[in-house]
Design a protein around this motif. Structure first.
Motif, PDB file in Angstrom:
ATOM      1  N   GLY A  55      17.850  12.439  11.107  1.00 47.15           N
ATOM      2  CA  GLY A  55      17.619  11.451  12.156  1.00 47.15           C
ATOM      3  C   GLY A  55      18.399  10.172  12.001  1.00 47.15           C
ATOM      4  N   ASP A  56      18.349   9.558  10.821  1.00 40.83           N
ATOM      5  CA  ASP A  56      18.970   8.249  10.647  1.00 40.83           C
ATOM      6  C   ASP A  56      19.949   8.193   9.475  1.00 40.83           C
ATOM      7  OD1 ASP A  56      17.153   8.482   8.642  1.00 40.83           O
ATOM      8  OD2 ASP A  56      16.184   6.557   8.963  1.00 40.83           O
ATOM      9  N   ALA A  57      20.243   9.326   8.883  1.00 41.13           N
ATOM     10  CA  ALA A  57      21.212   9.449   7.787  1.00 41.13           C
ATOM     11  C   ALA A  57      20.799   8.644   6.558  1.00 41.13           C
ATOM     12  CB  ALA A  57      22.617   9.054   8.249  1.00 41.13           C
ATOM     13  N   ALA A  58      19.494   8.469   6.380  1.00 44.81           N
ATOM     14  CA  ALA A  58      19.011   7.791   5.170  1.00 44.81           C
ATOM     15  C   ALA A  58      19.134   8.758   3.998  1.00 44.81           C
ATOM     16  CB  ALA A  58      17.564   7.360   5.345  1.00 44.81           C
ATOM     17  N   GLU A  59      19.451   8.237   2.839  1.00 47.34           N
ATOM     18  CA  GLU A  59      19.603   9.055   1.642  1.00 47.34           C
ATOM     19  C   GLU A  59      18.223   9.517   1.171  1.00 47.34           C
ATOM     20  OE1 GLU A  59      21.799  11.085  -1.095  1.00 47.34           O
ATOM     21  OE2 GLU A  59      22.654   9.757   0.433  1.00 47.34           O
ATOM     22  N   ILE A  60      18.021  10.819   1.098  1.00 46.89           N
ATOM     23  CA  ILE A  60      16.762  11.400   0.646  1.00 46.89           C
ATOM     24  C   ILE A  60      16.913  11.813  -0.812  1.00 46.89           C
ATOM     25  CG2 ILE A  60      15.105  13.283   0.956  1.00 46.89           C
ATOM     26  CD1 ILE A  60      15.010  11.210   3.139  1.00 46.89           C
ATOM     27  N   VAL A  61      15.917  11.452  -1.617  1.00 46.54           N
ATOM     28  CA  VAL A  61      15.939  11.799  -3.043  1.00 46.54           C
ATOM     29  C   VAL A  61      14.590  12.393  -3.418  1.00 46.54           C
ATOM     30  CG1 VAL A  61      17.605   9.992  -3.629  1.00 46.54           C
ATOM     31  CG2 VAL A  61      15.167   9.509  -3.756  1.00 46.54           C
ATOM     32  N   GLN A  62      14.575  13.021  -4.567  1.00 48.02           N
ATOM     33  CA  GLN A  62      13.312  13.512  -5.117  1.00 48.02           C
ATOM     34  C   GLN A  62      13.082  12.783  -6.427  1.00 48.02           C
ATOM     35  OE1 GLN A  62      12.617  17.697  -5.011  1.00 48.02           O
ATOM     36  NE2 GLN A  62      11.700  17.680  -7.038  1.00 48.02           N
ATOM     37  N   ILE A  63      11.976  12.067  -6.528  1.00 47.40           N
ATOM     38  CA  ILE A  63      11.624  11.408  -7.770  1.00 47.40           C
ATOM     39  C   ILE A  63      10.614  12.301  -8.468  1.00 47.40           C
ATOM     40  CG2 ILE A  63       9.910   9.947  -6.613  1.00 47.40           C
ATOM     41  CD1 ILE A  63      10.536   7.828  -8.793  1.00 47.40           C
ATOM     42  N   GLU A  64      10.877  12.596  -9.729  1.00 46.55           N
ATOM     43  CA  GLU A  64      10.026  13.536 -10.458  1.00 46.55           C
ATOM     44  C   GLU A  64       9.844  13.076 -11.883  1.00 46.55           C
ATOM     45  OE1 GLU A  64      13.723  16.546 -11.441  1.00 46.55           O
ATOM     46  OE2 GLU A  64      12.310  17.052  -9.868  1.00 46.55           O
ATOM     47  N   LEU A  65       8.782  13.540 -12.493  1.00 43.47           N
ATOM     48  CA  LEU A  65       8.562  13.272 -13.901  1.00 43.47           C
ATOM     49  C   LEU A  65       9.435  14.193 -14.714  1.00 43.47           C
ATOM     50  CD1 LEU A  65       4.674  12.896 -13.974  1.00 43.47           C
ATOM     51  CD2 LEU A  65       6.390  11.112 -13.817  1.00 43.47           C
ATOM     52  N   VAL A  66      10.047  13.687 -15.763  1.00 43.17           N
ATOM     53  CA  VAL A  66      10.970  14.472 -16.592  1.00 43.17           C
ATOM     54  C   VAL A  66      10.197  15.511 -17.357  1.00 43.17           C
ATOM     55  CG1 VAL A  66      12.622  14.359 -18.475  1.00 43.17           C
ATOM     56  CG2 VAL A  66      12.572  12.574 -16.758  1.00 43.17           C
ATOM     57  N   ALA A  71       0.831  -1.202   0.000  1.00 45.61           N
ATOM     58  CA  ALA A  71       0.000   0.000   0.000  1.00 45.61           C
ATOM     59  C   ALA A  71       0.870   1.259   0.000  1.00 45.61           C
ATOM     60  CB  ALA A  71      -0.932  -0.002   1.203  1.00 45.61           C
ATOM     61  N   LEU A  72       2.010   1.187   0.667  1.00 47.86           N
ATOM     62  CA  LEU A  72       2.918   2.327   0.692  1.00 47.86           C
ATOM     63  C   LEU A  72       3.399   2.666  -0.711  1.00 47.86           C
ATOM     64  CD1 LEU A  72       4.816   4.262   2.402  1.00 47.86           C
ATOM     65  CD2 LEU A  72       6.499   2.474   2.098  1.00 47.86           C
ATOM     66  N   TYR A  73       3.778   1.663  -1.474  1.00 44.07           N
ATOM     67  CA  TYR A  73       4.268   1.909  -2.828  1.00 44.07           C
ATOM     68  C   TYR A  73       3.150   2.409  -3.739  1.00 44.07           C
ATOM     69  CZ  TYR A  73       8.378  -0.649  -1.253  1.00 44.07           C
ATOM     70  OH  TYR A  73       9.484  -1.055  -0.578  1.00 44.07           O
ATOM     71  N   LYS A  74       1.950   1.894  -3.543  1.00 40.00           N
ATOM     72  CA  LYS A  74       0.825   2.347  -4.350  1.00 40.00           C
ATOM     73  C   LYS A  74       0.522   3.815  -4.054  1.00 40.00           C
ATOM     74  CE  LYS A  74      -2.163  -0.709  -5.390  1.00 40.00           C
ATOM     75  NZ  LYS A  74      -3.263  -1.677  -5.514  1.00 40.00           N
ATOM     76  N   ASN A  75       0.572   4.200  -2.774  1.00 42.54           N
ATOM     77  CA  ASN A  75       0.326   5.594  -2.404  1.00 42.54           C
ATOM     78  C   ASN A  75       1.424   6.512  -2.929  1.00 42.54           C
ATOM     79  OD1 ASN A  75      -2.090   5.125  -1.077  1.00 42.54           O
ATOM     80  ND2 ASN A  75      -1.077   4.729   0.876  1.00 42.54           N
ATOM     81  N   LEU A  76       2.665   6.061  -2.880  1.00 46.05           N
ATOM     82  CA  LEU A  76       3.757   6.867  -3.426  1.00 46.05           C
ATOM     83  C   LEU A  76       3.625   7.022  -4.937  1.00 46.05           C
ATOM     84  CD1 LEU A  76       6.976   5.807  -1.501  1.00 46.05           C
ATOM     85  CD2 LEU A  76       6.043   8.085  -1.716  1.00 46.05           C
ATOM     86  N   THR A  77       3.204   5.967  -5.608  1.00 40.38           N
ATOM     87  CA  THR A  77       2.991   6.044  -7.058  1.00 40.38           C
ATOM     88  C   THR A  77       1.905   7.047  -7.383  1.00 40.38           C
ATOM     89  OG1 THR A  77       3.636   3.726  -7.244  1.00 40.38           O
ATOM     90  CG2 THR A  77       2.471   4.684  -9.113  1.00 40.38           C
ATOM     91  N   VAL A  78       0.812   7.021  -6.637  1.00 36.45           N
ATOM     92  CA  VAL A  78      -0.271   7.991  -6.843  1.00 36.45           C
ATOM     93  C   VAL A  78       0.237   9.404  -6.585  1.00 36.45           C
ATOM     94  CG1 VAL A  78      -2.477   8.794  -5.907  1.00 36.45           C
ATOM     95  CG2 VAL A  78      -2.144   6.387  -6.414  1.00 36.45           C
ATOM     96  N   LYS A 121      12.872   3.561  -1.593  1.00 37.57           N
ATOM     97  CA  LYS A 121      11.471   3.647  -2.008  1.00 37.57           C
ATOM     98  C   LYS A 121      11.349   4.229  -3.406  1.00 37.57           C
ATOM     99  CE  LYS A 121       9.815   4.273   2.682  1.00 37.57           C
ATOM    100  NZ  LYS A 121       9.341   5.276   3.633  1.00 37.57           N
ATOM    101  N   ALA A 122      12.162   5.221  -3.722  1.00 39.14           N
ATOM    102  CA  ALA A 122      12.113   5.836  -5.051  1.00 39.14           C
ATOM    103  C   ALA A 122      12.496   4.839  -6.133  1.00 39.14           C
ATOM    104  CB  ALA A 122      13.035   7.049  -5.101  1.00 39.14           C
ATOM    105  N   LYS A 123      13.508   4.032  -5.870  1.00 38.51           N
ATOM    106  CA  LYS A 123      13.909   3.032  -6.857  1.00 38.51           C
ATOM    107  C   LYS A 123      12.828   1.974  -7.043  1.00 38.51           C
ATOM    108  CE  LYS A 123      18.910   3.442  -6.485  1.00 38.51           C
ATOM    109  NZ  LYS A 123      20.154   2.769  -6.090  1.00 38.51           N
TER     110      LYS A 123
END
Length: 100
Positions: free
Chosen positions: A89-100, A2-9, A23-25
């Protein structure tokens, strides 16, 4: 799931989302598959997208009416992942996924 479906939406609705790299990948392929289906434009493709997002009619309409025509000349590569740095907080790599 459900998390991936919500991120896709969210990517399809807002055209860019900040999330972790893992998650972005994961959702990159889902977003590109939905855009490829929308580019077909037939009734079967619309029904497949609706089955993925049954409670999101506005996103489905935007996908078929705005996003798919914009990528009519492309065969793939509809998304881009841009690195933004690490989360405090946890040094996780943050990215921005965007439409080209």
């Amino acid at each position: 799931m459900a998390l991936y479906k919500n991120l896709t939406v969210s990517v399809l609705r807002y055209e860019k989302v900040k999330t972790t790299e893992a998650k972005a990948k994961e959702i990159r392929g889902r977003v590109e598959r939905m855009i490829t289906l929308a580019k077909r434009g037939d009734l079967a493709a619309r029904r497949q997208v609706i089955s993925e997002f049954p409670n999101e009619p506005l996103v489905v309409n935007k996908l078929f009416d705005e996003i798919a025509p914009k990528y009519a000349d492309r065969t793939s590569g509809y998304t881009r992942i841009v690195r933004l740095g690490q989360r405090m907080g946890d040094a996780a790599e943050i990215v921005q996924i965007e439409l080209v």
